[in-house]
Every structure is written in structure tokens, then in C-alpha cells.
Design a protein around this motif. Structure first.
Motif, short mmCIF file in Angstrom:
data_model
loop_
_atom_site.label_atom_id
_atom_site.label_comp_id
_atom_site.label_asym_id
_atom_site.label_seq_id
_atom_site.Cartn_x
_atom_site.Cartn_y
_atom_site.Cartn_z
N ARG A 84 49.08 37.88 27.50
CA ARG A 84 49.87 36.64 27.14
C ARG A 84 49.19 35.36 27.71
NH1 ARG A 84 51.45 33.66 24.22
NH2 ARG A 84 53.62 32.97 23.67
N TYR A 85 48.85 35.16 28.81
CA TYR A 85 48.36 34.21 29.26
C TYR A 85 46.94 33.85 30.03
CZ TYR A 85 53.44 33.13 29.05
OH TYR A 85 54.79 32.95 28.75
N GLY A 86 46.22 35.16 30.11
CA GLY A 86 45.14 35.10 30.53
C GLY A 86 44.65 36.08 31.64
N ARG A 87 43.52 36.57 31.66
CA ARG A 87 43.06 37.44 32.72
C ARG A 87 42.97 36.92 34.07
NH1 ARG A 87 44.13 40.57 28.60
NH2 ARG A 87 42.47 41.07 27.23
N LYS A 88 42.44 35.39 34.01
CA LYS A 88 42.35 34.54 35.32
C LYS A 88 43.70 34.44 36.12
CE LYS A 88 40.53 30.01 36.77
NZ LYS A 88 40.00 28.89 36.28
N LYS A 89 44.65 34.22 35.29
CA LYS A 89 45.94 33.68 35.94
C LYS A 89 46.41 35.31 36.85
CE LYS A 89 47.87 30.18 33.01
NZ LYS A 89 46.44 29.87 32.10
N THR A 90 46.22 36.37 36.06
CA THR A 90 46.61 37.37 36.71
C THR A 90 46.02 37.93 37.96
OG1 THR A 90 46.89 38.16 34.54
CG2 THR A 90 47.46 39.81 36.03
N LEU A 91 44.67 37.69 37.98
CA LEU A 91 43.73 38.18 39.18
C LEU A 91 44.28 37.45 40.12
CD1 LEU A 91 40.26 38.08 37.19
CD2 LEU A 91 41.64 40.22 38.36
N SER A 92 44.60 35.90 39.96
CA SER A 92 45.01 34.95 41.22
C SER A 92 46.27 35.38 41.49
CB SER A 92 44.79 33.57 40.62
OG SER A 92 43.64 33.30 40.29
N ILE A 93 47.21 35.58 40.92
CA ILE A 93 48.58 35.80 41.36
C ILE A 93 48.71 37.17 42.15
CG2 ILE A 93 50.76 36.45 40.61
CD1 ILE A 93 50.55 34.50 37.99
N VAL A 94 47.87 38.50 41.51
CA VAL A 94 47.75 39.54 41.97
C VAL A 94 47.35 39.42 43.68
CG1 VAL A 94 46.61 41.83 42.17
CG2 VAL A 94 47.66 41.04 39.91
N ILE A 95 46.42 38.78 43.96
CA ILE A 95 45.55 38.93 45.27
C ILE A 95 46.75 38.14 46.12
CG2 ILE A 95 44.11 36.74 45.01
CD1 ILE A 95 41.78 38.45 46.05
N VAL A 96 47.29 37.11 45.92
CA VAL A 96 48.11 36.21 46.53
C VAL A 96 49.38 37.21 47.10
CG1 VAL A 96 49.83 34.30 46.75
CG2 VAL A 96 47.52 34.19 45.89
N THR A 97 50.13 37.98 45.92
CA THR A 97 51.11 38.86 46.05
C THR A 97 50.63 40.04 47.26
OG1 THR A 97 51.85 38.61 44.00
CG2 THR A 97 52.65 40.22 45.11
N MET A 98 49.42 40.53 47.10
CA MET A 98 48.60 41.52 47.94
C MET A 98 48.65 41.06 49.10
SD MET A 98 45.12 43.31 47.35
CE MET A 98 45.26 43.33 45.52
N ALA A 99 48.30 39.64 49.24
CA ALA A 99 48.06 39.04 50.87
C ALA A 99 49.53 39.23 51.49
CB ALA A 99 47.35 38.05 50.63
N ALA A 100 50.46 38.93 50.56
CA ALA A 100 51.91 38.75 51.46
C ALA A 100 52.31 40.07 51.83
CB ALA A 100 52.64 38.13 50.29
N GLY A 101 52.07 41.12 51.08
CA GLY A 101 52.70 42.26 51.51
C GLY A 101 51.79 42.82 52.68
N THR A 102 50.49 42.60 52.80
CA THR A 102 49.63 42.90 53.87
C THR A 102 50.02 42.38 55.07
OG1 THR A 102 48.12 43.68 52.31
CG2 THR A 102 47.33 43.37 54.62
N LEU A 103 50.25 41.04 54.98
CA LEU A 103 50.79 40.15 56.16
C LEU A 103 51.98 40.63 56.79
CD1 LEU A 103 50.14 37.52 58.08
CD2 LEU A 103 51.46 36.36 56.36
N MET A 104 52.89 40.94 55.69
CA MET A 104 54.19 41.54 56.47
C MET A 104 54.18 42.83 56.97
SD MET A 104 57.58 42.53 54.06
CE MET A 104 58.93 43.20 54.90
N LEU A 105 53.39 43.66 56.53
CA LEU A 105 52.99 44.97 57.29
C LEU A 105 52.23 45.00 58.79
CD1 LEU A 105 51.75 48.15 55.49
CD2 LEU A 105 51.07 47.59 57.87
N GLY A 106 51.37 43.78 58.64
CA GLY A 106 50.63 43.68 60.02
C GLY A 106 51.52 43.08 60.97
N LEU A 107 52.66 42.43 60.63
CA LEU A 107 53.66 41.86 61.82
C LEU A 107 55.01 42.90 61.97
CD1 LEU A 107 53.22 38.25 60.35
CD2 LEU A 107 52.12 39.32 62.31
N LEU A 108 54.88 43.90 61.51
CA LEU A 108 56.28 44.73 61.48
C LEU A 108 56.38 45.04 62.82
CD1 LEU A 108 56.08 47.14 58.18
CD2 LEU A 108 57.55 45.25 58.60
#
Length: 450
Positions: A84-108
């Protein structure tokens, strides 16, 4: 209106940037997921210490499977955004979401620190990562397929899996370093966090790269034509149901083989074959190195000979070779483990080098990212992500150590039957006739892509 003249050839510099932008997030994603799998025994002691060894492993792999089960939700969300809004937007949102989950895991905190809250928080972190993973493959595959030259699309798309296996290789090296430089007590106390926390800065490097790339030529053509899909998810099931089913079949073939060879095999060689952890980690590194060398070659072969011959050959090898290779592994020596791992890695690499271009070419541009994301995620959630758990459980129930080999034979049959149903798509135009229907503007012809 001729669809072959509507898409502009990207500049050579843009092609190089697209390869990096498409593969960097995949590298980060699989580095994180592989570290979790390779540290399964350690994670069991940290988050499930009150269970015995096998039960603890089952719990760790169950959490592993939970992240796969939420992937379809992520695929719907990010597939919609991408179409709906473009490949570039998704690629950027996905990698930020991924980083958030990984940071949480590393600090558990550990189970010893907060009790039952520790495994609950682990599940939450893996759910966030699973949502991001649901959008990563579809975003990267659509992006690289649409940026690659038509006659080299197989090679271009092979960089997705080059990045994923490079992530596995980096993960196996990181785990080897932990086991070599730290004592077991130090790994349990703090060492296990280090690889997860290293993922976060890598993710933001990937974000920087992705923010500096243009959207794909095909997607920009849709925008000029004003034919961007308003309801891409609905269109997939209404108009592309057959392609979706074929994608689920091919991605089950790929994902299941991937997870047995690059994820489950390390634990299997430790717990069942009886190799030392350092030896199993070495063989995991061998598997990644072999795959990295062959993946681009497989992509080139699919550009030259076609997608179907390459995938059919890999399916045949998996059906015929899985049981003998696992029987060889039972010898329990490092040499036997090396030979078996090498053989399985070659088969996997052939699949990895050609599957992404194959499924990307099945869909029109209007629904490509949604179809790829959902098909890949359904395959991972229901047929691949649960495989480490099922293999561990079935070996415990049946006492048969060849369970993973029989599973791979079944997967090979699924791959063979699915590939027989698809058309040969090598070199086709990605802007399909359905992408041009209802165009609101007349677009001047651009130089045809080669």
C-alpha cells in the motif's frame, strides 16, 4: 500499454545499494535467531532451571515456535504496508521492530532473579521479534526482485539467503567465542547477553542504509499508473490464491530444510550424536561456509537453466540423501559429522539460492509483498518453526534417532510436488497485466529493463 517499457532501469550504484539494503536486515534477523537456537541449552538453564535437560530444551524450542506462530500476524501487517505504501517504508519499520525485541531479550532477568516472570518476558520478546520476522522476508524479496535486472534476478534474490546464512555463520562464531573465552558459569551469568546486545547497533546500521535507498522501479511505476492496491490482502486471496498456495509449499520446502540443517542440527549433534559442544559448533560453521559459497551459484544457475530444474534437483537430492547422511552421522566421529553436514548443506544451499526469485515472480507487483510475506510466514509458523520441537519430542517418544531424516524426506516430497505445479518464470516481467488494469494516467515509455 506495454509493461516492459514502463519500468526504468535503476542506476548501477542503486543496484549495489539495493543488494546491501535488502540483505542487511536479513543478516541481523538471522544472527539473532541463530544465537537463540545455538544457546538453547544455556537458555534452558537460565529461564527453565527447574526442568530436567530434555524438558528444558523442549521449553526453549516451544518459545522458539511461539515466535513463528505470530509471524502470520506480522506478515499481514507489513505485507499491507509494503503493497500500500512502498517497500522502503516496510524495510525500515521492520528492522526497528526487530531491534526493539532483541534489546529486550538481551536485558531480560533470569528465572533465579524474578521467577516465572522471566520466561513470560522471554515469550513477549520473542513475540515482538516474530512480528518483525513476519515482514522481513516479503519486504526483502519483493525489494530485491524488483531492483534486480530481469536476466540476473535469481542472482540478485540469492543475496537474501546469502545474508541469512552469513548471519548464522556470525552467530556460530559468536557462540564459539563465548564458549572459548568464558567459563560455563560466566556464560550463564552474563555472557549469553552479549550477542543479543550486539545485534542492536547492527540493526541501526541497517536502518541507516535502508533510509538512503529509493523505492523499487516496479512500485514507482504503480504509483505513476495510480494502480497501487488499496486492499492487497484481500486481493491475494481473491485473485492470487493459487500462487499463495504454491508459495506456502515452496517456503515449507525451504524453511523446514533450513531449520533442520542450520538450527536443529547443532543441538542434535550434541544431544543425540554425542559430539562435544565445540565440535558441534565447528560443524555448524562448516554448514554455513558451504552454503555461503553455493547460494550465489544456485542463483546464477536458476537464471541460466530455469527455476524449476534447480529446485526439482534439490528436492530429489533431499529425498534420496537425507537418510543415508543421518545414518553416516550416527558414527559419532568428527569426520562422519563433517561429511554428513557437508552433504546436507549443499542441498540446502541449492534451495536457498533459487527459492526467493521463484516465489517473487509468481505474484503481480500489486500484491507481491503481501503474498510473499504471508506465504513465507504460514510455512514457517505451521510447518518449519515447530520442527525442532517435534523432532526432539518424537525422538524421545519413539527412541528413533533418524526422525529428522524421515522428516526431511517428507519435506523433499512436498517440495517436489509443489515445484511441479508452477510455471517456469525465469526472466519474466514483474509488472503483470493485472498491474496495468485501471491505470488512470498514460505513462511515457521508459527504456526496457534487461
Amino acid at each position: 500499454m506495454n509493461n516492459s517499457t514502463l519500468v526504468e532501469e535503476p542506476p548501477r550504484e542503486g543496484l549495489r545499494k539495493s543488494l546491501v539494503a535488502g540483505s542487511v536486515g536479513v543478516f541481523v534477523h538471522w544472527f539473532d535467531w541463530a544465537v537463540y537456537a545455538y544457546l538453547a541449552t544455556t537458555m534452558a538453564k537460565i529461564f527453565f532451571p527447574e526442568q530436567d535437560g530434555n524438558a528444558g530444551l523442549l521449553s526453549v524450542f516451544a518459545v522458539f515456535a511461539v515466535a513463528f506462530l505470530v509471524r502470520p500476524l506480522g506478515s499481514v501487517l507489513f505485507g499491507y504496508i509494503g503493497d500500500r505504501y512502498g517497500r522502503k517504508k516496510t524495510l525500515s519499520i521492520v528492522i526497528v521492530t526487530m531491534a526493539a525485541g532483541t534489546l529486550m531479550l538481551g536485558l531480560l532477568p533470569s528465572y533465579d532473579s524474578v521467577g516465572i516472570a522471566a520466561p513470560i518476558l522471554l515469550v513477549v520478546a520473542r513475540i515482538i521479534q516474530g512480528l518483525a520476522a513476519g515482514g522481513e522476508f516479503g519486504s526483502a524479496a519483493a525489494f530485491l526482485a524488483e531492483y534486480s535486472p530481469r536476466k540476473r534476478r535469481g542472482f540478485g534474490c540469492s543475496w537474501i539467503e546469502f545474508g541469512s546464512v552469513l548471519g548464522f555463520l556470525a552467530a556460530s562464531f559468536a557462540v564459539w567465542l563465548l564458549q572459548t573465552l568464558l567459563t560455563e558459569a560466566e556464560v550463564l551469568e552474563f555472557g549469553w547477553r552479549i550477542p543479543f546486545l550486539l545485534t542492536v547497533p547492527m540493526a541501526f546500521v541497517g536502518l541507516y542504509i535502508r533510509l538512503r535507498i529509493e523505492d523499487t522501479p516496479e512500485y514507482r511505476a504503480l504509483e505513476r499508473l495510480q494502480t497501487v492496491a488499496k486492499q492487497p490482502i484481500r486481493e491475494v486471496f481473491r485473485l492470487n490464491g493459487k500462487q499463495f498456495a504454491q508459495t506456502v509449499g515452496i517456503e515449507t520446502f525451504m524453511n523446514a530444510t533450513f531449520y533442520v540443517v542450520l538450527v536443529y542440527l547443532l543441538t542434535y549433534q550434541e544431544e543425540i550424536v554425542g559430539l562435544a559442544p565445540s565440535e558441534a559448533a565447528l560443524l555448524s560453521t562448516v554448514a554455513s561456509l558451504v552454503a555461503i559459497g553455493i547460494i550465489p551459484v544456485s542463483g546464477v544457475a536458476s537464471d541460466k537453466f530455469g527455476r524449476k530444474p534447480v529446485l526439482l534437483g534439490a528436492a530429489g537430492l533431499l529425498i534420496v540423501g537425507s537418510v543415508p547422511l543421518f545414518v553416516l552421522m550416527q558414527a559419532g566421529t568428527l569426520a562422519a559429522g563433517f561429511a554428513a553436514t557437508f552433504g546436507l548443506s549443499v542441498i540446502l544451499a541449492i534451495i536457498l539460492g533459487s527459492h526467493a526469485a521463484t516465489v517473487a515472480e509468481l505474484f503481480p507487483t500489486r500484491t507481491r509483498q503481501s503474498g510473499l510475506s504471508m506465504g513465507y510466514s504460514v510455512a514457517g509458523a505451521f510447518f518449519a518453526g515447530t520442527l525442532p520441537y517435534l523432532n526432539t519430542w518424537l525422538i524421545g517418544v519413539t527412541g528413533n534417532d533418524l526422525v529428522p531424516a524421515f522428516a526431511l524426506v517428507v519435506i523433499g516430497v512436498i517440495g517436489l510436488l509443489t515445484v511441479l505445479t508452477i510455471p517456469e518464470t525465469k526472466g519474466i516481467e514483474l509488472l503483470h497485466a493485472s498491474d496495468l488494469q485501471g491505470a488512470q494516467v498514460d505513462v511515457p515509455a521508459a527504456p526496457a529493463r534487461t
